[in-house]
Scaffold this motif. Structure first.
Motif, PDB file in Angstrom:
ATOM      1  N   SER A 510       0.867  -1.225  -0.026  1.00 21.84           N
ATOM      2  CA  SER A 510       0.249  -0.002   0.036  1.00 21.84           C
ATOM      3  C   SER A 510       0.849   1.410  -0.101  1.00 21.84           C
ATOM      4  N   GLN A 513       2.208   1.703   3.497  1.00 18.88           N
ATOM      5  CA  GLN A 513       3.387   0.848   3.877  1.00 18.88           C
ATOM      6  C   GLN A 513       4.567   1.344   3.055  1.00 18.88           C
ATOM      7  N   ASN A 588      -2.382  -8.592   0.534  1.00 21.06           N
ATOM      8  CA  ASN A 588      -2.503  -8.070   1.778  1.00 21.06           C
ATOM      9  C   ASN A 588      -4.002  -7.630   2.002  1.00 21.06           C
ATOM     10  N   LYS A 590      -5.184  -4.909   3.386  1.00 20.13           N
ATOM     11  CA  LYS A 590      -5.004  -3.447   3.277  1.00 20.13           C
ATOM     12  C   LYS A 590      -5.643  -3.239   1.812  1.00 20.13           C
ATOM     13  N   ARG A 591      -5.375  -3.963   0.947  1.00 23.23           N
ATOM     14  CA  ARG A 591      -5.720  -3.791  -0.439  1.00 23.23           C
ATOM     15  C   ARG A 591      -7.049  -3.968  -0.832  1.00 23.23           C
TER      16      ARG A 591
END
Length: 637
Positions: A510, A513, A588, A590-591
């Motif tokens: 991300s 990150q 991940n 978060k995606r």
């Protein structure tokens, strides 16, 4: 059909064919050549081309027959006009050519073909041919065409010599009267160039004068009588020439039906041998024609490309699959391949051989294609709009006996929507029952072709080591664009390629990150223990993440907003498995953004293997449910 001809460059094939013909009628026939939908006619035309090719290979070129103005000659004769000497001579040349061609075809009869027997329809009319040859030469009626003509021309020659001798004697006798030392011709009469001041010294008639007026051209009275006699003889000569031309024209008119028949068969033979010569140049073969909508080409070569540089195409369509989706890198030969199939179909139905080792082609009611970017500035059409406009026309016209060629299907717009449109078009063509070839770069379309009955994938082979396309079609396999390999070979850094690969295949980090990692590397931040990358987070936070998504949830993958379904929930590392349209990926959490929970999409106890498992694994599980199956295994990703 004109759009198809232009797109497939069939007009260039016709131009090559026309270059091998000699007669205007054959050239007109070639320019207007259209594919026939009558099977018997196509097979007859192909057989004629085959026989012409055999004769050319075994006997060489037939004698060319001059027919420069024969149509005009026939028209003039029918209207009662008198043929000129040049036109009669052209008729004689044609008859001589007929004789030579007839003799050539007679010599070909030992080949036991039907084409040589066209010689029975040719009549060289030897009497008329000999008469014209004896009477006319070099566009002029010969002296010996008649006794009177010969006599008159001899007398004209003698009189002209006497006139010239008399005039030159006057010149030599009084040189100072004349501006030049030679006689001249004015209005077909012999004159002397007299200086203006000596006009009265040379009695006679003034025929003309020089541009400056200083010289007068005078016909001396001493030769006027002889000039008048010469003029009378020339009139007599002209009358005799006209009589001879009218006599020959009348004979031609009597034989017009034979001449017209000769012309028809000369035009026909010229057309047939032109097709044979095209076959010879392309090293073509006669394709076998069927009405079963089946196409098979073995080592086919695009007829407009240099034979030595072309990689032969082998393809089969119509028995198992009605459609083929071709994928592979740009410049890999996809477009050339589908054009080759289209050209072969048009050529065969026009009675032309095709350049290959072997071919079986079908009778197509029509060949429809959308190839090229199609952008039209005058009509304000973008590439995508032009493609869709063409495809909509194709879908309206297409039938079961059609061959459809589509290049870069669904291109020119948003990839996700373009992919959907491409699949919808292929589905429509599949339902129509036609034969079709389509090229694409969409991986989802490859998956569609693999799973749908009646459609298969094909790829154009590509050498990743040399970055050179191999131009070889491999049926049954889906190709890759090879864009990342090409980009790296052309100078893109390894880091950029790796980053592109992560973004392309869902393996990226991300933006937050990436920024956090960059800050750590630059010493701007210290990693917190509970946030350190690659380490387990707190038990509470970990539990929250792992229960956030469940199998079957409909989600959206960022940043390219691909839709997918959760296959396996979040693991200890915060990564879950997602089923995209063409593959499964680990990504991940978060995606991911939740779109619709599985509970709202599927009934309780739904068997998700229908979605996530392969056909082979599902069949294997079904067999295993019945008992032990030796050698059977389930492959897991």
């Amino acid at each position: 059909m004109n759009h198809t001809f232009q797109t497939l460059e069939f007009n260039r094939i016709l131009e090559k064919l026309e270059s091998f013909s000699h007669t205007e009628a054959a050239q007109d026939q070639i320019r207007n050549l259209m594919p026939s939908n009558v099977e018997s006619q196509v097979k007859k035309d192909l057989q004629n081309t085959t026989e012409a090719r055999i004769i050319l290979d075994r006997m060489g070129l037939p004698p060319a027959v001059g027919m420069k103005d024969l149509s005009n000659i026939i028209t003039t004769t029918k209207q009662g006009g008198c043929l000129l000497a040049e036109e009669l001579e052209e008729t004689g040349v044609m008859l001589t050519g007929v004789k030579r061609l007839k003799d050539f075809l007679n010599r070909c009869k030992y080949l036991e073909l039907s084409l040589p027997y066209y010689e029975l329809e040719l009549d060289p009319m030897m009497d008329l041919s000999d008469m014209i040859r004896e009477s006319i030469r070099n566009g002029r009626v010969e002296d010996h065409a008649s006794k009177l003509l010969k006599s008159v021309r001899q007398e004209i020659g003698r009189l002209e010599e006497r006139l010239r001798t008399k005039a030159e004697a006057i010149l030599r006798k009084n040189k100072n009267w004349f501006s030049d030392s030679y006689v001249t011709i004015r209005n077909e009469r012999i004159c002397l160039p007299v200086k203006k001041d000596y006009k009265s010294s040379v009695p006679g008639s003034v025929i003309g004068q020089s541009s400056t007026g200083s010289t007068l051209f005078i016909e001396p009275s001493a030769i006027a009588v002889m000039n008048e006699e010469l003029e009378r003889l020339r009139i007599e000569e002209e009358n005799e020439v006209r009589r001879i031309l009218y006599t020959l024209t009348a004979i031609v008119e009597e034989n017009l039906p034979v001449l017209e028949k000769n012309k028809r068969y000369l035009d026909k033979l010229d057309f047939l041998f032109a097709k044979g010569r095209l076959s010879q140049e392309m090293e073509g073969v006669e394709p076998f024609m069927n009405t079963e909508q089946f196409i098979r080409i073995v080592d086919g070569r695009h007829p407009l490309m240099e034979p030595k540089s072309v990689v032969p195409l082998t393809i089969e369509l119509g028995k198992k699959e009605r459609g083929i989706v071709i994928t592979g890198p740009n410049t890999g030969g996809k477009t050339v391949s589908i054009k080759t199939v289209g050209l072969f179909s048009l050529m065969a139905q026009c009675g032309l051989h095709v350049p290959c080792v072997e071919a079986e082609l079908c009778m197509n009611r029509q060949v429809l294609c959308d190839i090229g970017d199609g952008q039209n500035i005058t009509e304000n059409l973008s590439t995508f709009s032009a493609h869709i406009t063409n495809v909509m026309k194709i879908l309206k016209e297409v039938g079961k006996e059609s061959l459809v060629l589509l290049d870069e299907l669904g291109s020119g717009t948003d990839p996700l929507e373009g992919m959907g449109i491409a699949i919808a078009i292929l589905d429509e063509l599949r339902l129509k029952g036609c034969l079709f070839l389509a090229t694409t770069h969409y991986p989802e379309v490859k998956t569609y072709a693999k799973e749908r009955e009646g459609i298969t994938n094909a790829r154009m082979a590509f050498d990743k080591e040399t970055l050179k396309p191999l131009y070889r079609m491999e049926i049954g396999e889906a190709g890759e664009s090879c864009a990342l390999d090409i980009a790296m070979r052309l100078g893109m850094s390894e880091q950029m390629v790796e980053r592109a690969k992560r973004y392309a295949y869902g393996e990226w980090e991300s933006p937050d990150q990436l920024k956090f990692e960059r800050d750590i590397k630059e010493g701007l931040k210290q990693p917190r223990k509970d946030k350190k990358l690659g380490k387990s987070q707190s038990a509470e936070h970990k539990n929250e993440i792992q229960t956030k998504y469940t199998v079957g949830d409909s989600i959206c993958v960022y940043p390219d907003k691909k839709k997918g379904i959760v296959c396996k929930p979040v693991n200890d590392q915060g990564v879950l498995q997602v089923q995209l349209p063409d593959k499964k990926i680990w990504i991940n959490h978060k995606r991911i953004q939740l779109l619709v929970p599985a509970a709202q999409l599927y009934p309780e106890g739904y068997d998700f293997s229908i979605i996530f498992d392969t056909v082979e694994n599902r069949k294997a599980r079904h067999k295993m449910d019945k008992g032990y199956q030796e050698g059977l295994e389930i492959k897991t990703e």
